[in-house]
Design an enzyme around this catalytic site. Structure first.
Site, PDB file in Angstrom:
ATOM      1  N   TYR A 110       1.051  -1.314  -0.040  1.00  0.00           N
ATOM      2  CA  TYR A 110      -0.041  -0.011   0.246  1.00  0.00           C
ATOM      3  C   TYR A 110       0.950   1.164   0.100  1.00  0.00           C
ATOM      4  O   TYR A 110       0.278   2.641  -0.106  1.00  0.00           O
ATOM      5  CB  TYR A 110      -0.950   0.079   1.245  1.00  0.00           C
ATOM      6  CG  TYR A 110      -1.873  -1.184   1.279  1.00  0.00           C
ATOM      7  CD1 TYR A 110      -1.987  -2.088   0.343  1.00  0.00           C
ATOM      8  CD2 TYR A 110      -2.673  -1.510   2.421  1.00  0.00           C
ATOM      9  CE1 TYR A 110      -3.046  -3.166   0.285  1.00  0.00           C
ATOM     10  CE2 TYR A 110      -3.592  -2.394   2.522  1.00  0.00           C
ATOM     11  CZ  TYR A 110      -3.845  -3.442   1.595  1.00  0.00           C
ATOM     12  OH  TYR A 110      -4.582  -4.356   1.717  1.00  0.00           O
ATOM     13  N   HIS A 171       0.660 -11.734   1.895  1.00  0.00           N
ATOM     14  CA  HIS A 171      -0.384 -10.810   1.066  1.00  0.00           C
ATOM     15  C   HIS A 171      -1.267 -11.842  -0.005  1.00  0.00           C
ATOM     16  O   HIS A 171      -2.118 -11.743  -0.256  1.00  0.00           O
ATOM     17  CB  HIS A 171       0.089  -9.703   0.544  1.00  0.00           C
ATOM     18  CG  HIS A 171      -0.949  -8.538   0.191  1.00  0.00           C
ATOM     19  ND1 HIS A 171      -0.303  -7.372   0.170  1.00  0.00           N
ATOM     20  CD2 HIS A 171      -2.445  -8.662  -0.253  1.00  0.00           C
ATOM     21  CE1 HIS A 171      -1.423  -6.379  -0.123  1.00  0.00           C
ATOM     22  NE2 HIS A 171      -2.615  -7.375  -0.120  1.00  0.00           N
TER      23      HIS A 171
END
Length: 336
Positions: A110, A171
């Site tokens: 992010y 992730h």
């Protein structure tokens, strides 16, 4: 004895018979007690399953937490920081903390770990809130190797400025069996070293979880996947529930793509709620941990107003029937 039976604060101090339903009732983190015994399922010895399930679902509040398989607890509503890169995350994250969110979901990918840390530290200093009140999640970007994963964890700790990470996730399962295994081995060792408190995965499919079972490794406490009425992932959900792996829902608002769906609009009108609130309430009642994201202060606050109504069993069933395997962003649960 069942939690219903003790009645802290009840004027009559009556104890009820043992509960026939072995259900763990979530307690309000604000200290709210169960209802007085004259209206209690046990004290009246009623057999209404609807009454029991209604109280359970209405018992949640913004500070409610879910117990994970490793014994730790996680707030049942999180604030997502995806697509809030760099300094653009600071104001929304600060608004979220002010609105009562304590579970913040981040990731290396992010590109805002440092800024998330700055916003959290500033808010903690301003309010005098201890670090322990914040539940911080971040994620490994790439499954490469044991050493690469350990270095990534250290970089994340330095970026956010914390001594530990509450929840660390892979992730995705991208990279293949060997790289997944080595990355997970590193995450497990980081937990042993105290760098992370709990460990989990994101976007793992059934075969990836079966792979972990076959390897007889420590299982993840959480699998974070795209979950909502239009993507129900029944096989993944069943697998996780069987092995006590909690489910986090990213994109629980379907990225706004189904806000005008007749079923969502109808429920929103019935309860005087927004489509987003209906979708979040669905997620909470399913036992998921939704992590909505918004850059709007009004919507960030509005997304917390989901504890004063309850969807009926029939309404939940109808929402489940809306499944269309809708991919809202990223679908890698079937990668090799």
């Amino acid at each position: 004895m069942h939690p219903f039976c003790e009645f802290q604060g009840c004027s009559e101090k009556r104890a009820a018979p043992p509960c026939p339903f072995p259900v763990d009732v979530p307690r309000c983190r604000l200290g709210k007690n169960p209802p007085p015994c004259e209206s209690c399922y046990h004290a009246d010895r009623r057999t209404s399953y609807h009454y029991l399930t209604t109280y359970i679902s209405m018992a949640f509040c913004l500070q409610s937490k879910k117990k994970l398989r490793d014994g730790s607890e996680i707030p049942i509503l999180g604030f997502g920081t995806y697509e809030l890169e760099g300094s653009s995350v600071v104001k929304p994250l600060t608004w979220a903390l002010e609105a009562g969110y304590r579970h913040i979901d981040g990731a290396i990918w992010y590109y805002n770990e440092k800024e998330c840390g700055q916003a959290i530290h500033a808010w903690l200093a301003k309010t005098g809130t201890p670090r322990s009140e914040i539940y911080w999640t971040t994620k490994l970007k790439d499954n490469i190797s044991y050493d690469a994963t350990m270095k990534a964890i250290d970089r994340s700790l330095k970026a956010v400025g914390f001594d530990y990470i509450d929840l660390y996730l892979l992730h995705s399962a991208i990279g293949g069996p060997e790289k997944r295994r080595e990355s997970w081995r590193a995450v497990c060792d980081a937990k042993k070293q105290g760098k992370v408190k709990s460990i989990g995965v994101s976007n793992f499919g059934v075969k990836h979880l079966e792979e972990m079972l076959e390897q007889d490794v420590e299982l993840p406490v959480i699998n974070q996947v795209d979950l909502h009425p239009f993507m129900t992932r029944t096989e993944i959900v069943a697998m996780c529930e069987k092995h006590d792996i909690a489910l986090e829902a990213w994109a629980p608002l379907v990225r706004g793509l189904r806000f005008r769906h007749p079923s969502i609009v109808g429920l929103a009108e019935k309860y005087g709620k927004t489509p987003a609130q209906i979708l979040l309430r669905y997620s909470i009642q399913k036992g998921y941990i939704p992590i909505p994201k918004s850059a709007s202060q009004e919507r960030i606050t509005s997304n917390t107003h989901i504890y004063d109504f309850e969807l009926s069993e029939e309404e939940m069933t109808r929402l489940l029937s809306l499944d269309e395997a809708l991919v809202t962003d990223w679908e890698v649960t079937t990668c090799p």
